[in-house]
Design an enzyme around this catalytic site. Structure first.
Site, PDB file in Angstrom:
ATOM      1  N   ARG A  46      30.363  54.421 -39.995  1.00 56.53           N
ATOM      2  CA  ARG A  46      30.858  54.372 -41.364  1.00 56.53           C
ATOM      3  C   ARG A  46      29.886  55.030 -42.344  1.00 56.53           C
ATOM      4  O   ARG A  46      30.288  55.660 -43.311  1.00 56.53           O
ATOM      5  CB  ARG A  46      31.102  52.914 -41.754  1.00 56.53           C
ATOM      6  CG  ARG A  46      32.147  52.799 -42.833  1.00 56.53           C
ATOM      7  CD  ARG A  46      32.672  51.444 -42.956  1.00 56.53           C
ATOM      8  NE  ARG A  46      31.592  50.461 -42.882  1.00 56.53           N
ATOM      9  CZ  ARG A  46      31.790  49.160 -42.912  1.00 56.53           C
ATOM     10  NH1 ARG A  46      32.992  48.684 -43.011  1.00 56.53           N
ATOM     11  NH2 ARG A  46      30.787  48.320 -42.844  1.00 56.53           N
ATOM     12  N   ASP A 172      30.846  48.596 -16.944  1.00 56.78           N
ATOM     13  CA  ASP A 172      29.951  47.504 -16.603  1.00 56.78           C
ATOM     14  C   ASP A 172      28.683  48.224 -16.174  1.00 56.78           C
ATOM     15  O   ASP A 172      28.640  48.791 -15.079  1.00 56.78           O
ATOM     16  CB  ASP A 172      30.502  46.659 -15.454  1.00 56.78           C
ATOM     17  CG  ASP A 172      29.598  45.464 -15.197  1.00 56.78           C
ATOM     18  OD1 ASP A 172      28.374  45.677 -15.081  1.00 56.78           O
ATOM     19  OD2 ASP A 172      30.084  44.332 -15.134  1.00 56.78           O
ATOM     20  N   HIS A 173      27.682  48.260 -17.024  1.00 62.83           N
ATOM     21  CA  HIS A 173      26.580  49.192 -16.758  1.00 62.83           C
ATOM     22  C   HIS A 173      25.814  48.829 -15.480  1.00 62.83           C
ATOM     23  O   HIS A 173      25.118  49.656 -14.928  1.00 62.83           O
ATOM     24  CB  HIS A 173      25.660  49.347 -17.971  1.00 62.83           C
ATOM     25  CG  HIS A 173      24.702  48.218 -18.186  1.00 62.83           C
ATOM     26  ND1 HIS A 173      25.063  47.060 -18.793  1.00 62.83           N
ATOM     27  CD2 HIS A 173      23.392  48.083 -17.876  1.00 62.83           C
ATOM     28  CE1 HIS A 173      24.017  46.250 -18.847  1.00 62.83           C
ATOM     29  NE2 HIS A 173      22.973  46.848 -18.302  1.00 62.83           N
ATOM     30  N   LYS A 177      23.770  51.220 -12.053  1.00 60.25           N
ATOM     31  CA  LYS A 177      22.362  51.119 -11.633  1.00 60.25           C
ATOM     32  C   LYS A 177      22.223  51.678 -10.221  1.00 60.25           C
ATOM     33  O   LYS A 177      23.054  51.421  -9.359  1.00 60.25           O
ATOM     34  CB  LYS A 177      21.885  49.660 -11.681  1.00 60.25           C
ATOM     35  CG  LYS A 177      21.701  49.146 -13.116  1.00 60.25           C
ATOM     36  CD  LYS A 177      21.128  47.752 -13.131  1.00 60.25           C
ATOM     37  CE  LYS A 177      21.184  47.147 -14.525  1.00 60.25           C
ATOM     38  NZ  LYS A 177      20.052  47.481 -15.383  1.00 60.25           N
ATOM     39  N   GLU A 211      16.074  37.316 -17.118  1.00 51.67           N
ATOM     40  CA  GLU A 211      15.496  38.115 -18.190  1.00 51.67           C
ATOM     41  C   GLU A 211      14.352  37.341 -18.831  1.00 51.67           C
ATOM     42  O   GLU A 211      14.419  36.109 -18.948  1.00 51.67           O
ATOM     43  CB  GLU A 211      16.553  38.427 -19.243  1.00 51.67           C
ATOM     44  CG  GLU A 211      17.689  39.263 -18.711  1.00 51.67           C
ATOM     45  CD  GLU A 211      18.670  39.649 -19.803  1.00 51.67           C
ATOM     46  OE1 GLU A 211      18.484  40.709 -20.393  1.00 51.67           O
ATOM     47  OE2 GLU A 211      19.597  38.870 -20.072  1.00 51.67           O
ATOM     48  N   ASP A 230      28.630  36.390 -21.020  1.00 50.14           N
ATOM     49  CA  ASP A 230      27.830  37.600 -21.272  1.00 50.14           C
ATOM     50  C   ASP A 230      27.398  38.268 -19.972  1.00 50.14           C
ATOM     51  O   ASP A 230      27.322  39.488 -19.905  1.00 50.14           O
ATOM     52  CB  ASP A 230      26.599  37.221 -22.106  1.00 50.14           C
ATOM     53  CG  ASP A 230      25.765  38.432 -22.515  1.00 50.14           C
ATOM     54  OD1 ASP A 230      26.352  39.398 -23.045  1.00 50.14           O
ATOM     55  OD2 ASP A 230      24.531  38.421 -22.286  1.00 50.14           O
ATOM     56  N   HIS A 235      28.707  41.409 -15.008  1.00 52.45           N
ATOM     57  CA  HIS A 235      27.673  41.959 -14.126  1.00 52.45           C
ATOM     58  C   HIS A 235      27.535  41.191 -12.805  1.00 52.45           C
ATOM     59  O   HIS A 235      27.523  41.768 -11.731  1.00 52.45           O
ATOM     60  CB  HIS A 235      26.306  41.972 -14.825  1.00 52.45           C
ATOM     61  CG  HIS A 235      26.323  42.634 -16.169  1.00 52.45           C
ATOM     62  ND1 HIS A 235      27.067  43.757 -16.431  1.00 52.45           N
ATOM     63  CD2 HIS A 235      25.677  42.353 -17.328  1.00 52.45           C
ATOM     64  CE1 HIS A 235      26.884  44.127 -17.695  1.00 52.45           C
ATOM     65  NE2 HIS A 235      26.046  43.293 -18.259  1.00 52.45           N
ATOM     66  N   LYS A 334      18.197  33.828 -20.085  1.00 57.83           N
ATOM     67  CA  LYS A 334      17.258  34.461 -21.007  1.00 57.83           C
ATOM     68  C   LYS A 334      15.968  33.635 -20.991  1.00 57.83           C
ATOM     69  O   LYS A 334      16.001  32.427 -20.704  1.00 57.83           O
ATOM     70  CB  LYS A 334      17.818  34.437 -22.432  1.00 57.83           C
ATOM     71  CG  LYS A 334      19.189  35.098 -22.577  1.00 57.83           C
ATOM     72  CD  LYS A 334      19.063  36.573 -22.800  1.00 57.83           C
ATOM     73  CE  LYS A 334      20.409  37.224 -23.013  1.00 57.83           C
ATOM     74  NZ  LYS A 334      20.403  38.649 -22.758  1.00 57.83           N
TER      75      LYS A 334
HETATM   76  C1  BG6 Z   1      24.136  43.135 -21.324  1.00 66.20           C
HETATM   77  C2  BG6 Z   1      24.101  41.758 -21.916  1.00 66.20           C
HETATM   78  O1  BG6 Z   1      25.431  43.422 -20.867  1.00 66.20           O
HETATM   79  O2  BG6 Z   1      23.216  43.225 -20.266  1.00 66.20           O
HETATM   80  C3  BG6 Z   1      22.696  41.430 -22.383  1.00 66.20           C
HETATM   81  O3  BG6 Z   1      25.007  41.667 -22.991  1.00 66.20           O
HETATM   82  C4  BG6 Z   1      21.697  41.650 -21.281  1.00 66.20           C
HETATM   83  O4  BG6 Z   1      22.616  40.102 -22.869  1.00 66.20           O
HETATM   84  C5  BG6 Z   1      21.863  43.017 -20.649  1.00 66.20           C
HETATM   85  O5  BG6 Z   1      20.393  41.540 -21.821  1.00 66.20           O
HETATM   86  C6  BG6 Z   1      20.991  43.172 -19.421  1.00 66.20           C
HETATM   87  O6  BG6 Z   1      20.995  44.489 -18.985  1.00 66.20           O
HETATM   88  P1  BG6 Z   1      19.767  45.112 -18.189  1.00 66.20           P
HETATM   89  O7  BG6 Z   1      20.258  46.457 -17.785  1.00 66.20           O
HETATM   90  O8  BG6 Z   1      18.617  45.136 -19.139  1.00 66.20           O
HETATM   91  O9  BG6 Z   1      19.519  44.203 -17.031  1.00 66.20           O
END
Ligand code: BG6
Length: 484
Positions: A46, A172-173, A177, A211, A230, A235, A334
């Site tokens: 924006r 879904d990243h 990996k 994490e 989350d 994941h 976390k």
């Molecule tokens: C994200 C979550 O999808 O993945 C985050 O929303 C999380 O809360 C993150 O920290 C973790 O990704 P990575 O690649 O750092 O393990």
């Protein structure tokens, strides 16, 4: 693999994801020669930036996140970026995007929605009503896809009004990996594992995504989600699917996704009747991380009432022939003791020992697939301790560290995934029915927690979570990998 010239439009381009992940990933792909000359990157948000102002912001992002960038390459890459301010409420700015895109009506076009899900609808409507969706167009959706099955359906329906399923790339990243893709190579490019990959030989599986960081600046979003939505819904369940699925016919997108879907559908339900036994929720309190004092979740949130979980441990079971009776212990949180993500496949003990007691105890084999940090694969095996002192047994790792074995940079997940979008390859993206099936398993857990009067258990920041999580596996005479 080569890609054709493309136009990529990033909505939400002034946000954190663009800064940390998307711009650095695109620069790396450019640096590796994968962004063909005529390609254009339109960044949109924006805010009104001039091209020069946005490029300066993008430069800073890349300088911060890409170690060995070369200035002349970075200059050339930034030339490909154009900024277009768009106000999605009024539609202002869309005409500029339309006229730029229409210069190339038949090329590959990708819209990346790096925005909150409340904007998915308005963006899709604008793209549809401005006739910006061509047969060569793709859309990329970032999670969260809904907060439960019902809201996911609404979101998916909204997008489906404008895009066909084969044009929709739900990221879904974790699937991008390197080690996660390696899991498929390990299972299906080796004859060694598959015959043992079942309940007869595997005792249990552990999936940990721990994490060290807290929720920090994301507390607003995070408090509406919690660790189950989350991390587990997406994941962790995706990792579980890749461990547990049957061999797909090929690497073709639908073959892989069909097999993952079967796993999700076979997950034994966790409901009010068994949630207390099979799940543990936690929330961190003030503690220490990397040597420094850190605040608790409620302090960060500024709300002393929240019952959102920042840790979850689950005992899942897959009710099918291959996995009946094999627990899959899942945990994520976390502010845990360290950042580590790994899949541990624990094999069954040998059926009979031929060694005397003096040889020492025999530990069962264990395969560890480490996602991060220090990506690698490790197989724990028993050997004879060297030396003339008789037969003494010891467990040692057969260790394959990617960093040591391949002296190449480990690409970020987003690099692979963005290029797959451009190529139109959906193998590493979630199909709609997978998202639905994942919610169908998650929703009853969430409902059971909502119905219970219990709050999440406290755990001190910098530990491995509430002690109930340790008890969850110890009850079954097992231990979490780090603790044992
Ligand atoms: C994200 C979550 O999808 O993945 C985050 O929303 C999380 O809360 C993150 O920290 C973790 O990704 P990575 O690649 O750092 O393990």
């Amino acid at each position: 693999i080569e890609v054709d010239e493309f136009d990529l439009v990033v909505f939400g381009a002034s946000g954190d994801l663009a800064h940390r992940k998307l711009l650095p990933a695109l620069y790396h792909r450019y640096d590796d020669g994968q962004v063909p000359d005529g390609s254009r990157i339109f960044c949109s948000a924006r805010r009104s930036y001039s091209d020069a102002e946005y490029r300066a912001w993008a430069r800073e992002a890349i300088e911060e996140h890409v170690k060995n960038h070369e200035t002349h390459k970075l200059d050339a890459f930034l030339e490909k970026i154009h900024y277009i301010a768009i106000d999605l409420a009024s539609g202002e700015g869309l005409a500029d995007l339309k006229s730029a895109l229409e210069e190339r009506p038949h090329g590959i076009r990708a819209f990346y929605l790096a925005v909150g899900p409340d904007l998915f609808g308005p963006i899709c409507e604008h793209l549809g009503s401005n006739s910006l969706v061509t047969p060569q167009t793709r859309i990329v959706l970032e999670k969260p896809i809904g907060k439960d099955g019902t809201s996911a359906k609404v979101l998916n329906d909204t997008v489906a009004r404008v895009f066909d399923e084969h044009q929709i790339f739900r990221i879904d990243h974790y699937l991008g990996k390197e080690t996660v893709q390696n899991l498929m190579a390990l299972r299906f490019a080796n004859a060694l594992f598959e015959p043992l990959w079942n309940a007869a030989h595997i005792d249990h599986v552990q999936i940990t995504v721990a994490e060290a960081l807290g929720v920090g600046g994301r507390a607003g979003y995070y408090d509406t989600a919690g660790a189950l939505r989350d991390m587990v819904q997406n994941h962790i369940l995706q990792l579980l699917c890749l461990v547990a699925m049957e061999p797909p016919e090929s690497m073709d997108a639908d073959s892989v996704r069909d097999e993952k879907l079967k796993v999700l559908k076979a997950l034994a339900p966790i409901t009010e009747a068994n949630a207390e036994k099979l799940t543990v929720r936690g929330q961190y309190t003030a503690g220490a991380s990397a040597g420094g004092a850190v605040p608790g979740y409620l302090d960060e949130l500024g709300n002393s009432d929240s019952a959102t979980e920042t840790f979850v441990a689950l005992k899942a079971e897959i009710a099918n022939w291959r996995w009946a009776g094999v627990p899959f212990y899942l945990r994520t949180g976390k502010r845990l003791a360290q950042r580590v993500s790994e899949i541990v496949v624990q094999f069954r003990p040998i059926p009979h020992s031929i060694f005397s007691q003096e040889a020492g105890s025999i530990s069962a084999n264990r395969l560890i697939i480490r996602l991060q940090p220090d990506e690698g694969v490790q197989m724990k095996i028993m050997i004879k301790d060297p030396g003339p002192g008789g037969m003494r047994l010891r467990q040692v790792p057969l260790d394959m560290s990617f960093a040591e074995a391949f002296k190449v940079r480990n690409p970020d997940a987003y690099e692979r995934l963005i290029m797959d979008v451009i190529r139109g390859n959906q193998t590493l993206f979630m199909r709609r029915d997978e998202v639905d099936a994942a919610w169908a398993w998650i929703d009853p857990i969430q409902a059971a927690w909502a119905a219970s009067r219990d709050k999440p258990r406290s755990y001190t920041a910098g530990t491995w979570g509430p002690s109930a999580s340790i008890a969850l596996v110890e009850r079954d005479h097992r231990t979490w990998a780090e603790d044992g």
